[in-house]
Design an enzyme around this catalytic site. Sequence first.
Site, PDB file in Angstrom:
ATOM      1  CB  VAL A  92       5.307   4.105   5.704  1.00 25.69           C
ATOM      2  CG1 VAL A  92       5.599   4.706   4.358  1.00 25.69           C
ATOM      3  CG2 VAL A  92       5.564   2.624   5.733  1.00 25.69           C
ATOM      4  CE1 TYR A 130      12.050   6.285   0.121  1.00 23.17           C
ATOM      5  CE2 TYR A 130      10.655   7.272   1.798  1.00 23.17           C
ATOM      6  CZ  TYR A 130      11.469   6.247   1.364  1.00 23.17           C
ATOM      7  OH  TYR A 130      11.686   5.184   2.177  1.00 23.17           O
ATOM      8  CE  LYS A 171      13.309   1.163   1.729  1.00 21.02           C
ATOM      9  NZ  LYS A 171      12.364   2.100   1.072  1.00 21.02           N
ATOM     10  CE1 TYR A 224      12.590  -2.641   1.367  1.00 24.15           C
ATOM     11  CE2 TYR A 224      10.431  -3.587   0.910  1.00 24.15           C
ATOM     12  CZ  TYR A 224      11.228  -2.490   1.155  1.00 24.15           C
ATOM     13  OH  TYR A 224      10.673  -1.232   1.211  1.00 24.15           O
ATOM     14  CB  SER A 244      11.841   3.257   4.555  1.00 20.16           C
ATOM     15  OG  SER A 244      11.015   2.672   3.588  1.00 20.16           O
TER      16      SER A 244
END
Length: 310
Positions: free
Chosen positions: A261, A243, A67, A191, A64
Amino acid sequence: MTNLARLVRDIAAEMAGLADRGEVATYIPPLAAVDPRHFGLCVVTVEGAIHLAGDALEPFSIQSISKVFALTQALGKVGEALWSRVGREPSGSAFNSIVQLEREQGIPRNPFINAGALVVADVNLAGHEPRMAIGDLLRFIRYLAEDDGIAIDEMVARAEQATGFRNIALANYMKSFGNIEHAPERTLGVYFHQCAIAMNCRQLAMAGRFLMHGGLHSPGGARVVPARRARRINALMLTCGHYDASGDFAFRVGLPGKSGVGGGILAIAPGKASIAVWSPGLNANGNSQLGTLALERLADATGWSVFGVG
Ligand code: DON
C-alpha cells in the site's frame, strides 16, 4: 544506450506526464503524507545490468512487499510444515479481509493476505524476541540487496501499531483457533515492523534477484533457496500477490508480482529480470496505479511473461 535502458527511461517519462495517479493510502498517516507525484523504476537484468529511472533512489514504505521476504524466511525455518497453518489459494478478497477465517477455521488462504502474513510472522518469531525476529528479516533483506543502508521507518511502525485495529482483530481471531502461537501483540509487533521497512526501487529490485536466478543470490553466487522454492514463491506472487486483483495483474502484466500500500511493486521475470516500481497513488484494489501500468508497458515491450514468448 541499450534498448532496455531507453525503454525504462521512456516509461518513466510517460508516467511523469499522467495526471490520473490514483489515491495514496490514507489509513496510516505517514503514508497519507507521501507526494503522489513520485514515480521510480529499477530493472536489474539477469546479466547484472541495473537500469534506473525517476525516483528510483528515493526510499518508500515497502509495506506488504515485505511478505515475500518474510515468507522466504519462514520457509527456511519450518519448510513444508508452514502449509499446515496457511493455504496457497488466492483469496478473492481484500488484503485485510476477515470473512474467510471463520469458515476456514482460522487457516488463512495464503501467506500474502494479512492473516497469512501474521501466521508467517508468528513462525518467524518462534525461539526469538520480536526485536531479534525483525532484525533477522532486516539482515536477510540487506544481504539480498547487498545494501546495509536499509532500515525500518520507526514513525511508520508506530503508526501501523496505532491504527492497526483490523490486524489486531485478525491476530486475536486466529489465536482463538490456535493458529497464533505467541501473545498476539508480539506477533503483531513483528508484522508492523516488517511493513515499515523502507527501501528504494534499486534496493528492492536487487533484493528480488534470487527469485529470477532460480534461488541463487546472483549468477554464480550463494544459494538462498532451492530452485523449486523460488519457483513456488513466484507462483504464490502470481496467484496471490495482488489480493483480489491478482487475476487482473496476471492478465495485464503476466509476471509474478507483490504490491504494497506504499505504492511499490516487486515483479519477477524469471531468468530475465527483477523489477521494482514505485508510485504512491493506488487504484481501487489498493495496488499502485501507475506502477501496474508501467509494468504492463515494460512487459508488452520486452515480451517478458510467464505465459508465453514474443
Ligand atoms: O497491514 C496493513 O495494514 C499494512 N501495513 C500493510 C498492507 C499492505 O501493504 C497491503 N497491500 N497492498
